[in-house]
Design a protein around this motif. Sequence first.
Motif, PDB file in Angstrom:
ATOM      1  N   ASP A 167       0.388  -1.054  -0.105  1.00 13.32           N
ATOM      2  CA  ASP A 167       0.018   0.227   0.059  1.00 13.32           C
ATOM      3  C   ASP A 167       0.782   1.144  -0.185  1.00 13.32           C
ATOM      4  O   ASP A 167       0.280   2.448  -0.609  1.00 13.32           O
ATOM      5  CB  ASP A 167      -1.011  -0.141   1.302  1.00 13.32           C
ATOM      6  CG  ASP A 167      -0.505  -0.499   2.643  1.00 13.32           C
ATOM      7  OD1 ASP A 167       1.286  -0.721   2.435  1.00 13.32           O
ATOM      8  OD2 ASP A 167      -1.256   0.396   3.690  1.00 13.32           O
ATOM      9  N   MET A 168       1.874   1.160   0.808  1.00 11.82           N
ATOM     10  CA  MET A 168       3.197   2.260   0.602  1.00 11.82           C
ATOM     11  C   MET A 168       4.015   2.427  -0.802  1.00 11.82           C
ATOM     12  O   MET A 168       3.607   3.951  -1.295  1.00 11.82           O
ATOM     13  CB  MET A 168       4.564   1.789   1.329  1.00 11.82           C
ATOM     14  CG  MET A 168       5.415   3.079   1.622  1.00 11.82           C
ATOM     15  SD  MET A 168       6.471   3.450  -0.164  1.00 11.82           S
ATOM     16  CE  MET A 168       7.336   1.902   0.169  1.00 11.82           C
ATOM     17  N   LEU A 169       3.203   1.553  -1.776  1.00 17.10           N
ATOM     18  CA  LEU A 169       3.803   1.665  -2.906  1.00 17.10           C
ATOM     19  C   LEU A 169       2.335   2.392  -3.896  1.00 17.10           C
ATOM     20  O   LEU A 169       2.968   2.858  -5.306  1.00 17.10           O
ATOM     21  CB  LEU A 169       4.329   0.477  -3.736  1.00 17.10           C
ATOM     22  CG  LEU A 169       5.649   0.065  -3.801  1.00 17.10           C
ATOM     23  CD1 LEU A 169       5.778  -1.702  -3.692  1.00 17.10           C
ATOM     24  CD2 LEU A 169       6.875   0.794  -3.637  1.00 17.10           C
ATOM     25  N   MET A 170       1.043   2.154  -3.558  1.00 15.71           N
ATOM     26  CA  MET A 170       0.131   3.201  -4.355  1.00 15.71           C
ATOM     27  C   MET A 170       0.133   4.524  -3.779  1.00 15.71           C
ATOM     28  O   MET A 170      -0.067   5.017  -4.786  1.00 15.71           O
ATOM     29  CB  MET A 170      -0.445   2.300  -3.803  1.00 15.71           C
ATOM     30  CG  MET A 170      -0.831   0.739  -3.885  1.00 15.71           C
ATOM     31  SD  MET A 170      -1.507   0.316  -6.209  1.00 15.71           S
ATOM     32  CE  MET A 170      -1.492  -0.944  -6.353  1.00 15.71           C
ATOM     33  N   GLU A 171       0.578   4.449  -2.569  1.00 18.39           N
ATOM     34  CA  GLU A 171       0.558   5.678  -1.754  1.00 18.39           C
ATOM     35  C   GLU A 171       1.146   6.355  -2.255  1.00 18.39           C
ATOM     36  O   GLU A 171       1.997   6.893  -3.681  1.00 18.39           O
ATOM     37  CB  GLU A 171       1.135   6.082  -0.683  1.00 18.39           C
ATOM     38  CG  GLU A 171       0.535   7.054   0.353  1.00 18.39           C
ATOM     39  CD  GLU A 171       0.891   7.493   1.507  1.00 18.39           C
ATOM     40  OE1 GLU A 171       0.664   6.160   2.066  1.00 18.39           O
ATOM     41  OE2 GLU A 171       1.087   7.836   1.907  1.00 18.39           O
ATOM     42  N   ARG A 172      -0.155   7.880  -3.488  1.00 17.14           N
ATOM     43  CA  ARG A 172       0.945   8.878  -3.710  1.00 17.14           C
ATOM     44  C   ARG A 172       1.561  10.104  -2.915  1.00 17.14           C
ATOM     45  O   ARG A 172       0.556  10.896  -2.407  1.00 17.14           O
ATOM     46  CB  ARG A 172      -0.388   9.274  -4.704  1.00 17.14           C
ATOM     47  CG  ARG A 172      -0.645   8.900  -5.764  1.00 17.14           C
ATOM     48  CD  ARG A 172      -2.276   9.110  -6.670  1.00 17.14           C
ATOM     49  NE  ARG A 172      -1.621  10.146  -8.273  1.00 17.14           N
ATOM     50  CZ  ARG A 172      -0.622   9.006  -9.009  1.00 17.14           C
ATOM     51  NH1 ARG A 172      -0.292   7.995  -9.262  1.00 17.14           N
ATOM     52  NH2 ARG A 172       0.310   9.951  -9.354  1.00 17.14           N
ATOM     53  N   VAL A 173       2.564  10.758  -3.700  1.00 16.82           N
ATOM     54  CA  VAL A 173       3.424  11.851  -2.589  1.00 16.82           C
ATOM     55  C   VAL A 173       3.772  12.542  -3.755  1.00 16.82           C
ATOM     56  O   VAL A 173       4.481  12.631  -4.787  1.00 16.82           O
ATOM     57  CB  VAL A 173       4.272  11.471  -1.564  1.00 16.82           C
ATOM     58  CG1 VAL A 173       3.800  10.510  -0.486  1.00 16.82           C
ATOM     59  CG2 VAL A 173       5.574  10.386  -2.932  1.00 16.82           C
ATOM     60  N   SER A 174       4.258  13.859  -3.299  1.00 16.87           N
ATOM     61  CA  SER A 174       4.926  15.130  -3.923  1.00 16.87           C
ATOM     62  C   SER A 174       6.066  15.086  -3.471  1.00 16.87           C
ATOM     63  O   SER A 174       6.474  15.389  -1.990  1.00 16.87           O
ATOM     64  CB  SER A 174       4.216  16.451  -3.746  1.00 16.87           C
ATOM     65  OG  SER A 174       4.653  17.432  -4.303  1.00 16.87           O
ATOM     66  N   VAL A 175       7.661  14.312  -3.585  1.00 16.18           N
ATOM     67  CA  VAL A 175       8.681  14.000  -3.025  1.00 16.18           C
ATOM     68  C   VAL A 175       9.899  14.460  -3.748  1.00 16.18           C
ATOM     69  O   VAL A 175       9.424  14.022  -5.217  1.00 16.18           O
ATOM     70  CB  VAL A 175       8.640  13.511  -2.263  1.00 16.18           C
ATOM     71  CG1 VAL A 175       8.692  12.050  -2.909  1.00 16.18           C
ATOM     72  CG2 VAL A 175       9.794  13.036  -1.712  1.00 16.18           C
ATOM     73  N   GLY A 176      10.665  15.462  -4.120  1.00 17.28           N
ATOM     74  CA  GLY A 176      11.502  15.199  -4.399  1.00 17.28           C
ATOM     75  C   GLY A 176      12.411  13.812  -5.106  1.00 17.28           C
ATOM     76  O   GLY A 176      12.870  13.514  -3.766  1.00 17.28           O
ATOM     77  N   ASP A 177      13.102  13.767  -6.023  1.00 13.65           N
ATOM     78  CA  ASP A 177      14.908  12.849  -6.252  1.00 13.65           C
ATOM     79  C   ASP A 177      15.815  13.184  -4.969  1.00 13.65           C
ATOM     80  O   ASP A 177      16.089  14.222  -5.144  1.00 13.65           O
ATOM     81  CB  ASP A 177      15.316  12.372  -7.413  1.00 13.65           C
ATOM     82  CG  ASP A 177      13.379  12.039  -8.524  1.00 13.65           C
ATOM     83  OD1 ASP A 177      12.877  11.459  -8.063  1.00 13.65           O
ATOM     84  OD2 ASP A 177      14.022  12.114  -9.480  1.00 13.65           O
ATOM     85  N   ALA A 178      16.516  12.234  -4.606  1.00 16.37           N
ATOM     86  CA  ALA A 178      18.011  12.647  -4.175  1.00 16.37           C
ATOM     87  C   ALA A 178      18.616  12.666  -5.556  1.00 16.37           C
ATOM     88  O   ALA A 178      18.997  11.672  -5.937  1.00 16.37           O
ATOM     89  CB  ALA A 178      17.654  11.198  -2.887  1.00 16.37           C
ATOM     90  N   LEU A 179      19.445  13.002  -5.323  1.00 19.53           N
ATOM     91  CA  LEU A 179      21.327  12.866  -6.169  1.00 19.53           C
ATOM     92  C   LEU A 179      21.440  11.728  -5.870  1.00 19.53           C
ATOM     93  O   LEU A 179      21.406  10.699  -5.283  1.00 19.53           O
ATOM     94  CB  LEU A 179      22.125  14.339  -5.856  1.00 19.53           C
ATOM     95  CG  LEU A 179      21.709  15.373  -6.106  1.00 19.53           C
ATOM     96  CD1 LEU A 179      22.758  16.752  -5.502  1.00 19.53           C
ATOM     97  CD2 LEU A 179      20.801  16.506  -7.049  1.00 19.53           C
ATOM     98  N   ALA A 180      22.121  11.069  -7.385  1.00 21.47           N
ATOM     99  CA  ALA A 180      23.055   9.956  -7.376  1.00 21.47           C
ATOM    100  C   ALA A 180      23.966  10.043  -6.243  1.00 21.47           C
ATOM    101  O   ALA A 180      24.467  10.774  -5.783  1.00 21.47           O
ATOM    102  CB  ALA A 180      23.513   9.764  -8.381  1.00 21.47           C
ATOM    103  N   ALA A 181      23.670   8.596  -6.050  1.00 21.59           N
ATOM    104  CA  ALA A 181      25.392   8.398  -5.206  1.00 21.59           C
ATOM    105  C   ALA A 181      26.256   7.330  -6.259  1.00 21.59           C
ATOM    106  O   ALA A 181      25.694   7.048  -7.186  1.00 21.59           O
ATOM    107  CB  ALA A 181      24.694   6.884  -3.987  1.00 21.59           C
TER     108      ALA A 181
END
Length: 561
Positions: A167-181
């Motif tokens: 259900d966590m994978l289905m939830e919609r959020v607004s969040v930015g990506d982290a930079l590459a490691a």
Amino acid sequence: MRGKDNMRSGGEVLVDQLLVNGVRHVFCVPGESYLAALDAFHDRDIAVTVCRQEGGAVMMAEAAGKLTGRPGIAFVTRGPGATNGSPGLHIARQDSTPVIMFVGQVAREMREREAFQELDYRAVFGSIAKWTTEIDDPARIPEIVSRAFHVAMNGRPGPVVIALPEDMLMERVSVGDALAADPIETWPGLTDMSQLQKMLWAAERPIMLLGGSRWSEAACAAATRFAERFAVPVITTFRRLHLFPATHPCYAGDLGVGPNPKVVARIKAADLVILVGGRLGEMPSQGYTLLDIPNPQMKFVHVHPDAGELGRVYRPDLAINAAPTGFAAALEGLQPPNEIRWRAETKAAHDDYLAWTEQPTKQPGAVNFGEIMVWLRGQLPAESIITNGAGNFSSWMHRFYRFSRFATLLGPTSGSMGYGLPAAVGAKRLYPERTVVCVAGDGDFLMNGQEFATAVQYDLPIIVLIMDNGMYGTIRAHQEREFPTRIIATALRNPDFAAYARAFGGFGATIEKTEEFADAFKAAQASGKPAILHLKVDPEAISPSTTLGAIRAKSMAASKA
Ligand SMILES: Cc1ncc(C[n+]2csc(CCOP(=O)(O)OP(=O)(O)O)c2C)c(N)n1
Ligand SMILES: [Mg+2]
């Protein structure tokens, strides 16, 4: 898809974070527990390889980690999917390979009820993975995935497991990506290198052992230049033969199972051992008999990216906490002594290597696997990738094939059977233009033989050599040594492996004489299909240097004495 409101599902945030980190391939067996992540792959530029068993999928990801130095990525379903994946995680652990296994999890509100296929992943993988975690909040996916890349790659690399409640994978959020490691480089200090130089100047018989991970083509080239300038003999440790070119005049051989006794003697007689990258574990140390523990009998320099490995078993005279990449670069700054006293010794070491490997040994039976390896080494392009699992069959390859390029050998230092086929599939998926040959045993092959279907599905013309001696030969050899003639649970009744290949849609041929091999190999190449060459070998031919009968006779004579 990103909505107008900039919202993404947890699955989309996750897959975007993989893209940011340069992931181009993932290996999976699907499950209803991570549908939203699967869906996100649908319109993103990552190749998804669907496999037949999670053991194969995670081994393919591990092979990708070995080849690239960046985490190989596997997706598996909860419960049985996760436990099926565990052999690949164990390989990543023992072989120090960066891998991230994503695993589905029951919905958050159902946890702790032992819901369908529910597992406590932190408990299950606690001692295999470098880090195991579960993501509760989709807004934290970028942070946690970024950390997973860092943990998998840094220090001594290893596997990370991330559980994803569905259900966590289905939830919609607004969040930015982290930079590459990026992997964090660790360098030797100036004083480390000047001390190493002093130790080299004072040495009479130095020797360098190469192993572990966190190497690169450039690091191997730098180590080779150092070996040349110092004329120091170099030995590769168990299943790390690709770290140094075999035909180089400084190459002294490898330290695996059944090594050249002269290699072992040479290390024991050295007055300075420089171990770069590896841990000198049970296999290369010949059951911890090579170096005295905890104080090695010679001066001992240990270079390792994880400080926790330094002084863990062997107390080093000089401990250098650096990755092989950083250390090899720093080697360029060392000055050789005016007079190199061990030049003749290095020449003798390489001559011994050549004498050990130049000619195949005589064997009972009509198929000599040593002759086949000698033929292959003259035939295959240098960038070809050779893979293997575990069993005595691999000893011919280790002894007679010659590696000359970084990351051309994929073999489990963990000794896990069943690795060679999925590793070959993973390698060919990453590098379709390179020749990929899997060297397998009859027992070994069928541990993950179903992944031949994956090779067929993706048109991956790998060539699998199955050395069929009708038994779990390695264990039979141990049996004859410890309990002569009391054979149990080691005989195998095998299928027709050539027909098996054809039934899957591949190319198959049976080889009963060494002379038939070259034509069969060329026909396999010409077919353009995944291929199996079924080599029927005499069970007496248990290793390049002895026979089953000789092992039995020796142990019976010893028990009478
Ligand atoms: C996953 C796994 N199970 C069991 C073993 C123990 N084991 C080591 S070698 C071997 C036999 C290998 O048989 P085969 O592939 O036929 O090779 P051979 O020794 O006959 O050449 C076994 C059972 C292992 N190393 N890995
Ligand atoms: Mg066998």
